[in-house]
Write an enzyme that holds these catalytic residues in place. Structure first.
Site, PDB file in Angstrom:
ATOM      1  N   ASP A  11      79.735   4.046  -3.737  1.00  0.00           N
ATOM      2  CA  ASP A  11      78.778   3.886  -2.649  1.00  0.00           C
ATOM      3  C   ASP A  11      77.573   4.744  -2.978  1.00  0.00           C
ATOM      4  OD1 ASP A  11      77.315   3.830  -0.276  1.00  0.00           O
ATOM      5  OD2 ASP A  11      79.097   3.955   1.006  1.00  0.00           O
TER       6      ASP A  11
ATOM      7  N   ALA B 152      71.287  -2.157  -5.256  1.00  0.00           N
ATOM      8  CA  ALA B 152      72.094  -1.956  -4.054  1.00  0.00           C
ATOM      9  C   ALA B 152      71.211  -1.961  -2.814  1.00  0.00           C
ATOM     10  CB  ALA B 152      72.860  -0.636  -4.153  1.00  0.00           C
ATOM     11  N   GLY B 153      71.573  -2.798  -1.837  1.00  0.00           N
ATOM     12  CA  GLY B 153      70.757  -2.876  -0.631  1.00  0.00           C
ATOM     13  C   GLY B 153      71.477  -3.585   0.501  1.00  0.00           C
TER      14      GLY B 153
ATOM     15  N   TYR C 237      65.035  -1.813   7.528  1.00  0.00           N
ATOM     16  CA  TYR C 237      64.830  -2.377   6.198  1.00  0.00           C
ATOM     17  C   TYR C 237      63.397  -2.152   5.732  1.00  0.00           C
ATOM     18  CZ  TYR C 237      65.270  -5.721   2.352  1.00  0.00           C
ATOM     19  OH  TYR C 237      65.302  -6.309   1.111  1.00  0.00           O
TER      20      TYR C 237
ATOM     21  N   SER D  85      62.859   1.470   4.763  1.00  0.00           N
ATOM     22  CA  SER D  85      63.566   1.793   3.522  1.00  0.00           C
ATOM     23  C   SER D  85      62.855   1.216   2.309  1.00  0.00           C
ATOM     24  CB  SER D  85      65.009   1.286   3.589  1.00  0.00           C
ATOM     25  OG  SER D  85      65.081  -0.126   3.539  1.00  0.00           O
ATOM     26  N   LYS D  86      62.335  -0.006   2.408  1.00  0.00           N
ATOM     27  CA  LYS D  86      61.694  -0.632   1.260  1.00  0.00           C
ATOM     28  C   LYS D  86      60.291  -0.078   0.997  1.00  0.00           C
ATOM     29  CE  LYS D  86      64.961  -3.234  -0.284  1.00  0.00           C
ATOM     30  NZ  LYS D  86      65.551  -2.967  -1.614  1.00  0.00           N
TER      31      LYS D  86
END
Length: 326
Positions: free
Chosen positions: A70, A98-99, A162, A165-166
């Site tokens: 993880d 990983a996303g 999201y 985070s991006k």
């Protein structure tokens, strides 16, 4: 010589791929296997990783190491990288795919769900870089690709975690690029992907609402995997994919009021499936859900959604709405 190629005549280049059990990560691993690379595959679920490894071996990868990991766990990532180096004695390239996704307005998403998305997508990317860069710097060569999204350049409703985070992944890639400019043989690349037909939309966490779907024009996971593998071997700082990427980004920057007015209604038609309502739940955000892991998501090209928008479907005019998007 490709950046991932060995600096000596012996040994096959070794590439570490995160998120390798599903979607773009799996597609990238399969493409690298076709190119004869040795692979270290990381994801949370052991079963799907083993399936991915078998596919990679059948496509020609001479060595495949499976490491259930993880990326939210910095210590686990450190152990995984150390194990790759112990087994293979080298590490030439890294693809970080990983996303996870969660849909819902900022105030609707539980804090634990919001945090888990950011931890996986952004902090997970930082954990990977933290433990691969010292080795790559010591050998003065290597290639790293961080996979981002068009949403890392814009804002869309109901995708707060999201989006944040991006945007962070994009900043992280630029920061790593700047900090490693002193080594000409070490490359850090960022790839911004459009909507991809993967299982991520049905595996997402939801505060409750329409199911997400990729907006048109949708790329297949295989096409995205080929691009990621190409950038790994022919690095460039930033790669934008997708026909509408540039137009969308320019609209966001140059016409912010117009963009903000249109993004809700457009995405409610193009990037969500009103016929499929998802109940509140974590999806695969905090824990692996192996049954949902696969290469494609079965969404198609998105042309039907675009035609539905042009024709008004049977719902009449597009009304402003908060809708998810990849």
């Amino acid at each position: 010589m490709h950046p991932t190629a060995a600096s000596t005549s012996s040994g096959v280049p070794v590439v570490l791929v995160t998120g390798a059990s599903s979607g773009v990560g799996l597609a990238a691993a399969l493409e690298l296997a076709r190119r004869g690379r040795s692979l270290a595959l990381l994801a949370r679920g052991a079963g799907p990783l083993e399936c991915a490894a078998e596919q990679c071996r059948s496509l020609g990868s001479p060595s495949v190491t499976v490491l259930p990991t993880d990326v939210r766990d910095d210590d686990a990532v450190a152990r995984a990288v150390a194990e790759v180096l112990r087994r293979e004695g080298r590490l030439d390239g890294v693809v970080n795919c990983a996303g996870v996704v969660a849909y819902g307005r900022l105030e609707e998403l539980p804090a634990s769900l919001f945090d888990a998305v950011v931890e996986t997508n952004l902090l997970g990317s930082a954990h990977v870089l933290r433990h691969v860069l010292p080795h790559l710097r010591s050998q003065r060569r290597g290639s790293v690709v961080l996979v981002g999204s068009m949403i890392g350049h814009i804002a869309v409703p109901t995708m707060s975690a999201y989006t944040v985070s991006k945007w962070g992944v994009r900043a992280l890639a630029r920061q790593a690029l700047v900090e490693n400019r002193d080594l000409r043989g070490l490359h850090v690349s960022y790839v911004s992907l459009p909507g991809i037909d993967t299982p991520i939309y049905r595996q997402a966490g939801y505060a409750g609402g329409p199911a997400g779907q990729p907006p048109p024009v949708v790329w297949s996971a295989a096409k995205a995997g080929r691009l990621v593998a190409h950038v790994l071997e022919h690095p460039r700082p930033v790669t934008h994919a997708g026909a509408f990427d540039r137009v969308t980004r320019l609209g966001f920057v140059l016409l912010p009021r117009v963009f903000d007015a249109l993004v809700g209604p457009l995405f409610s038609r193009l990037a969500s499936d009103a016929s499929d309502t998802m109940p509140p739940g974590d999806g695969n955000v905090r824990h692996s859900v192996p049954s949902g892991n696969r290469l494609g998501g079965g969404h198609g090209s998105g042309v039907r959604a675009a035609l539905g928008l042009l024709g008004g479907r049977r719902r009449g005019r597009v009304q402003p709405d908060s809708a998810p998007q990849r």
